[in-house]
Each structure stands twice: as structure tokens, then as C-alpha cells.
Write a protein that holds these residues in place. Sequence first.
Motif, PDB file in Angstrom:
ATOM      1  N   GLN A 183      -2.562  -4.656  26.461  1.00 33.39           N
ATOM      2  CA  GLN A 183      -1.514  -5.388  27.169  1.00 33.39           C
ATOM      3  C   GLN A 183      -0.416  -4.414  27.559  1.00 33.39           C
ATOM      4  O   GLN A 183      -0.029  -3.556  26.763  1.00 33.39           O
ATOM      5  CB  GLN A 183      -0.972  -6.543  26.337  1.00 33.39           C
ATOM      6  CG  GLN A 183      -0.601  -6.235  24.921  1.00 33.39           C
ATOM      7  CD  GLN A 183      -0.283  -7.506  24.149  1.00 33.39           C
ATOM      8  OE1 GLN A 183       0.417  -8.393  24.637  1.00 33.39           O
ATOM      9  NE2 GLN A 183      -0.793  -7.590  22.931  1.00 33.39           N
ATOM     10  N   VAL A 184       0.053  -4.552  28.797  1.00 31.59           N
ATOM     11  CA  VAL A 184       1.013  -3.600  29.355  1.00 31.59           C
ATOM     12  C   VAL A 184       2.124  -4.353  30.071  1.00 31.59           C
ATOM     13  O   VAL A 184       1.849  -5.205  30.932  1.00 31.59           O
ATOM     14  CB  VAL A 184       0.328  -2.635  30.354  1.00 31.59           C
ATOM     15  CG1 VAL A 184       1.351  -1.704  30.991  1.00 31.59           C
ATOM     16  CG2 VAL A 184      -0.761  -1.829  29.667  1.00 31.59           C
ATOM     17  N   SER A 185       3.369  -4.063  29.728  1.00 35.27           N
ATOM     18  CA  SER A 185       4.508  -4.613  30.453  1.00 35.27           C
ATOM     19  C   SER A 185       4.695  -3.817  31.740  1.00 35.27           C
ATOM     20  O   SER A 185       4.773  -2.583  31.704  1.00 35.27           O
ATOM     21  CB  SER A 185       5.778  -4.534  29.602  1.00 35.27           C
ATOM     22  OG  SER A 185       6.900  -4.963  30.355  1.00 35.27           O
ATOM     23  N   ILE A 186       4.741  -4.522  32.890  1.00 31.94           N
ATOM     24  CA  ILE A 186       4.827  -3.798  34.152  1.00 31.94           C
ATOM     25  C   ILE A 186       6.116  -4.069  34.919  1.00 31.94           C
ATOM     26  O   ILE A 186       6.304  -3.550  36.025  1.00 31.94           O
ATOM     27  CB  ILE A 186       3.622  -4.104  35.063  1.00 31.94           C
ATOM     28  CG1 ILE A 186       3.554  -5.597  35.400  1.00 31.94           C
ATOM     29  CG2 ILE A 186       2.324  -3.641  34.423  1.00 31.94           C
ATOM     30  CD1 ILE A 186       2.529  -5.916  36.470  1.00 31.94           C
ATOM     31  N   GLY A 187       7.016  -4.880  34.376  1.00 29.07           N
ATOM     32  CA  GLY A 187       8.272  -5.090  35.087  1.00 29.07           C
ATOM     33  C   GLY A 187       8.983  -6.355  34.626  1.00 29.07           C
ATOM     34  O   GLY A 187       8.499  -7.092  33.780  1.00 29.07           O
ATOM     35  N   LYS A 188      10.145  -6.561  35.210  1.00 32.70           N
ATOM     36  CA  LYS A 188      10.936  -7.743  34.900  1.00 32.70           C
ATOM     37  C   LYS A 188      10.420  -8.949  35.686  1.00 32.70           C
ATOM     38  O   LYS A 188       9.795  -8.809  36.734  1.00 32.70           O
ATOM     39  CB  LYS A 188      12.415  -7.501  35.220  1.00 32.70           C
ATOM     40  CG  LYS A 188      13.072  -6.473  34.313  1.00 32.70           C
ATOM     41  CD  LYS A 188      13.097  -6.954  32.875  1.00 32.70           C
ATOM     42  CE  LYS A 188      13.799  -5.979  31.955  1.00 32.70           C
ATOM     43  NZ  LYS A 188      13.788  -6.449  30.551  1.00 32.70           N
ATOM     44  N   TRP A 189      10.690 -10.124  35.152  1.00 31.83           N
ATOM     45  CA  TRP A 189      10.342 -11.359  35.823  1.00 31.83           C
ATOM     46  C   TRP A 189      11.599 -12.201  35.949  1.00 31.83           C
ATOM     47  O   TRP A 189      12.401 -12.286  35.025  1.00 31.83           O
ATOM     48  CB  TRP A 189       9.287 -12.135  35.033  1.00 31.83           C
ATOM     49  CG  TRP A 189       9.074 -13.515  35.553  1.00 31.83           C
ATOM     50  CD1 TRP A 189       8.320 -13.887  36.628  1.00 31.83           C
ATOM     51  CD2 TRP A 189       9.646 -14.717  35.041  1.00 31.83           C
ATOM     52  NE1 TRP A 189       8.381 -15.239  36.818  1.00 31.83           N
ATOM     53  CE2 TRP A 189       9.197 -15.787  35.845  1.00 31.83           C
ATOM     54  CE3 TRP A 189      10.496 -15.003  33.971  1.00 31.83           C
ATOM     55  CZ2 TRP A 189       9.568 -17.106  35.623  1.00 31.83           C
ATOM     56  CZ3 TRP A 189      10.859 -16.323  33.750  1.00 31.83           C
ATOM     57  CH2 TRP A 189      10.393 -17.361  34.576  1.00 31.83           C
ATOM     58  N   SER A 190      11.787 -12.826  37.133  1.00 31.08           N
ATOM     59  CA  SER A 190      12.970 -13.659  37.309  1.00 31.08           C
ATOM     60  C   SER A 190      12.629 -15.089  37.703  1.00 31.08           C
ATOM     61  O   SER A 190      13.090 -16.039  37.075  1.00 31.08           O
ATOM     62  CB  SER A 190      13.920 -13.040  38.346  1.00 31.08           C
ATOM     63  OG  SER A 190      13.259 -12.897  39.596  1.00 31.08           O
ATOM     64  N   HIS A 191      11.786 -15.273  38.752  1.00 29.83           N
ATOM     65  CA  HIS A 191      11.591 -16.643  39.206  1.00 29.83           C
ATOM     66  C   HIS A 191      10.233 -16.931  39.837  1.00 29.83           C
ATOM     67  O   HIS A 191       9.820 -18.072  39.880  1.00 29.83           O
ATOM     68  CB  HIS A 191      12.685 -17.020  40.210  1.00 29.83           C
ATOM     69  CG  HIS A 191      12.643 -16.239  41.477  1.00 29.83           C
ATOM     70  ND1 HIS A 191      12.855 -14.894  41.517  1.00 29.83           N
ATOM     71  CD2 HIS A 191      12.404 -16.623  42.754  1.00 29.83           C
ATOM     72  CE1 HIS A 191      12.771 -14.471  42.770  1.00 29.83           C
ATOM     73  NE2 HIS A 191      12.485 -15.491  43.524  1.00 29.83           N
ATOM     74  N   VAL A 192       9.535 -15.941  40.356  1.00 26.37           N
ATOM     75  CA  VAL A 192       8.286 -16.192  41.065  1.00 26.37           C
ATOM     76  C   VAL A 192       7.104 -15.928  40.139  1.00 26.37           C
ATOM     77  O   VAL A 192       7.006 -14.865  39.542  1.00 26.37           O
ATOM     78  CB  VAL A 192       8.168 -15.297  42.318  1.00 26.37           C
ATOM     79  CG1 VAL A 192       6.821 -15.526  43.003  1.00 26.37           C
ATOM     80  CG2 VAL A 192       9.302 -15.598  43.284  1.00 26.37           C
ATOM     81  N   ASP A 193       6.204 -16.908  40.014  1.00 22.74           N
ATOM     82  CA  ASP A 193       5.005 -16.693  39.209  1.00 22.74           C
ATOM     83  C   ASP A 193       4.124 -15.632  39.861  1.00 22.74           C
ATOM     84  O   ASP A 193       3.689 -15.808  41.009  1.00 22.74           O
ATOM     85  CB  ASP A 193       4.208 -17.993  39.075  1.00 22.74           C
ATOM     86  CG  ASP A 193       4.823 -18.939  38.066  1.00 22.74           C
ATOM     87  OD1 ASP A 193       5.828 -18.558  37.451  1.00 22.74           O
ATOM     88  OD2 ASP A 193       4.297 -20.049  37.908  1.00 22.74           O
ATOM     89  N   PRO A 194       3.849 -14.535  39.169  1.00 18.14           N
ATOM     90  CA  PRO A 194       3.026 -13.472  39.774  1.00 18.14           C
ATOM     91  C   PRO A 194       1.550 -13.846  39.766  1.00 18.14           C
ATOM     92  O   PRO A 194       1.070 -14.543  38.866  1.00 18.14           O
ATOM     93  CB  PRO A 194       3.284 -12.279  38.849  1.00 18.14           C
ATOM     94  CG  PRO A 194       3.591 -12.887  37.522  1.00 18.14           C
ATOM     95  CD  PRO A 194       4.313 -14.184  37.817  1.00 18.14           C
ATOM     96  N   ILE A 195       0.831 -13.392  40.800  1.00 22.36           N
ATOM     97  CA  ILE A 195      -0.611 -13.616  40.814  1.00 22.36           C
ATOM     98  C   ILE A 195      -1.273 -12.706  39.793  1.00 22.36           C
ATOM     99  O   ILE A 195      -0.667 -11.762  39.275  1.00 22.36           O
ATOM    100  CB  ILE A 195      -1.215 -13.357  42.212  1.00 22.36           C
ATOM    101  CG1 ILE A 195      -1.022 -11.892  42.637  1.00 22.36           C
ATOM    102  CG2 ILE A 195      -0.666 -14.308  43.231  1.00 22.36           C
ATOM    103  CD1 ILE A 195      -1.818 -11.515  43.867  1.00 22.36           C
ATOM    104  N   SER A 196      -2.519 -12.995  39.493  1.00 20.94           N
ATOM    105  CA  SER A 196      -3.297 -12.113  38.642  1.00 20.94           C
ATOM    106  C   SER A 196      -3.652 -10.848  39.420  1.00 20.94           C
ATOM    107  O   SER A 196      -3.637 -10.841  40.654  1.00 20.94           O
ATOM    108  CB  SER A 196      -4.571 -12.818  38.170  1.00 20.94           C
ATOM    109  OG  SER A 196      -4.241 -13.907  37.342  1.00 20.94           O
ATOM    110  N   PRO A 197      -3.986  -9.767  38.712  1.00 23.08           N
ATOM    111  CA  PRO A 197      -4.302  -8.516  39.412  1.00 23.08           C
ATOM    112  C   PRO A 197      -5.500  -8.668  40.338  1.00 23.08           C
ATOM    113  O   PRO A 197      -6.420  -9.446  40.062  1.00 23.08           O
ATOM    114  CB  PRO A 197      -4.618  -7.547  38.265  1.00 23.08           C
ATOM    115  CG  PRO A 197      -4.000  -8.135  37.054  1.00 23.08           C
ATOM    116  CD  PRO A 197      -4.044  -9.625  37.250  1.00 23.08           C
ATOM    117  N   LEU A 198      -5.483  -7.900  41.428  1.00 30.43           N
ATOM    118  CA  LEU A 198      -6.670  -7.746  42.255  1.00 30.43           C
ATOM    119  C   LEU A 198      -7.464  -6.564  41.696  1.00 30.43           C
ATOM    120  O   LEU A 198      -6.880  -5.544  41.314  1.00 30.43           O
ATOM    121  CB  LEU A 198      -6.294  -7.495  43.709  1.00 30.43           C
ATOM    122  CG  LEU A 198      -5.419  -8.563  44.372  1.00 30.43           C
ATOM    123  CD1 LEU A 198      -5.162  -8.209  45.836  1.00 30.43           C
ATOM    124  CD2 LEU A 198      -6.047  -9.941  44.273  1.00 30.43           C
TER     125      LEU A 198
END
Length: 380
Positions: free
Chosen positions: A75-90
Motif C-alpha cells: 500500500q502506497v500513499s500517493i497524495g492528498k485527498w479533498s473532495h473528488v473520489d479518485p478512480i482506480s489505477p489504469l
Amino acid sequence: METKKVFASRMKRILASDVLDAGLVAVRTQVQLNGHVAFTPTVVDGRAFCSVIRRRLCEHTVVAVDLKSGSIQWQVSIGKWSHVDPISPLAQKGLLYIGTDDGNVVCLRQDTGESTWLRHVCREEGTAAHCAMALTDSLVLVGTYEGDIVALDLTTGELRWRRACSDESGTIVSSSPVVWQDNVVFSNWFDEVHCLDVLTGEEQWSLELIGTGGRHHMDPLLVGDELIMPGSVGGIYCLNLATRESRVVAESTRVVRAYTPVLLGDILYWRSNARPSLNGVSCQSSKRHFSLTMGSARPYEISIHKDHLYCPSGPWLYVVEPHPATGIPTEYRIRKYKSPHHFVTGLAHDASIFCAGIATDKLLIGRLPDASPPDESHSR
């Protein structure tokens, strides 16, 4: 196994209460991820790659889970999150590509989670990228909150080109771009459809198609030269990219959204949040063919496996079997299975195993329901 049979020739709206309860989902394990699984996981070679939001830390983490053992591999933290649900990786060629809320695109190795490159794609610091992404053999294509499409080198992350398609604010590119022939086609919140040369970013053409401004979970579907586009006012639209002629595949009298469509046989299926439902229409005749009213519109994704539709809805998993699977069905069989918790993503398949995010910050790993018994008649 009992199923609900519906004959398409005399189809009426099917209510959730009319569908037979087929028992519990066959759960193998529930993996604690300590965060919300934002989108349907990406499954490659028996591993699920999940975008996980850890709200307390405002953190976006990518987690790799082995589907056979249920163990977290990395598991790797890749950045901050504020409001938009991120998609899963391509996923492609042993690598993962994912956009972050703070405007970066990150490339990770599938086996270890190690970062191979990171690129900021927005013109201004603090402006978020978006979840609209697509891959070609050599490029990562990313839509941003600024209305840009950005092309990055797949291997190095180097900027190949950037195209701003509108000077107005609010032109977010939120539905995924589609690669057609040697072009990339996408829409923005202003109902503008743009076609760019995929290698140079030069605009080939643009047009306005009212009602097609893409939002989350409203990705278009490319079928030959035709782009099937779910509408923000509930309809389904078809744009022939070769002729640029458009037609309405399905109309709606309600101000609702239609969500990412799938094609099985000659029927186009999509979800709607009006009387939360799964709908089907003939692509050729635009004749309404199927409508199943469910208890919840979420999650929005539908998946196809072995000619069955899998449609999670709240605590239920609906399994819809059109017969025949090719052409126009004359009969549908419908079952619903109870989940231990509410689904928050659609299903991702790996042979007979599936995984999906559930409401308890876990990844549910289960076995797909068996197909209909061979002695069950499909005759009308």
C-alpha cells in the motif's frame, strides 16, 4: 435455483420486491483497508488494485490485494485527498497510472508499488486534476479541472502536448476520453464534444451535443465508429464519429442522470437514478426492452461476465441473464443475492472470483453465483 423469469415481448417495469431472493452472496473474505474504496477495483493477474480514501488523514492510498489469499501485498500513499473520489489505477505492461486530487499523475509498479515517475498536469498549483484518464500504447491522456486534455509519455511521464479546449471556467473534463482511430474524443461539462489528433493534440473538430456533459460514472462507450454517451438529463445519445451525426437512443422525461452504459448482445444497458433502475434498449430500434427498479442507484457500475449482468444495489447483488445472450433477448432471468454490507463499488471479476468495495471500509472478495442449472428451460 429459482429465478424470476421475465418475457421481453410483454415486459413491464420489474420491481425489486418481485425478484426472488436467491440467498447470500458467497463471501470468501473481507479485507480491512482502513478507508473507503472509491471506485471499482482494477483486477490484473489475480490482484486487485484499489484507490482508497482515508478521510481522517485526507489521504489517497493505492492498495494491492491478492484475491486468492486476501492478503494486502503493498500500500502506497500517493497524495492528498479533498473532495473528488479518485478512480482506480489504469493498468498496462506491469505498471499502474493514476491521477491525484492535487493535480498529479503517478506511475507505480504493479509488483511493488514503487513510483517510477510523477508529473503535475495542471497549469496552476493547487488546481486539481480529474479522474478522466485513458491509455494508448505510448500515452497517458488526462482530463483536468481546467478543461484541458494533457498527453504524457507512458514510460517517462514527459509532457507530449496540452490542449485547452475552452476559455470559459467550469469546463471540467470528467468523463474518460476515448481513443478512436488516430484521435482522442472527449466531452466537458458544457456539452462540448472535441476530437483531437492523439499524437499532436491538434483539434480535428468540435460540436455541441446538448445533454451529454459527462460527470462521474458517465463514461462513453465506443462501438465501432459510434460513441454511446449517457446524458446528464437521463437520455442516452449516439454520435457517429465518422459522419458527426447524432441520434437519441433513449429519451427521458425526467431530469436525471444516466450512468456508464454496457453492451450485451444487441441491447444497451445503463443505470439511472430516477426510481433507481437498470434499463435496456435496442441500439438499432431505440425500443425500450428492459427495466428493473432497484432500491438504490449506487453503486453506478454494471459489469458483464459470461453473458450475465452483475448489478450491485445497496445490500443486494442482482444477477440478470438475458436469453439469448446474442441478438435481441426474448427472456430474462433475474436473481438477487444479499450482501453482508452495502456495496459502494461495482464488481471486478477474475474468473469465478469477484471483488467490490463495501461500506465498512473493506474489500469484499466472493464467488460469483453459478449460472442457471442446465435443466431450466429457456423456452417462451
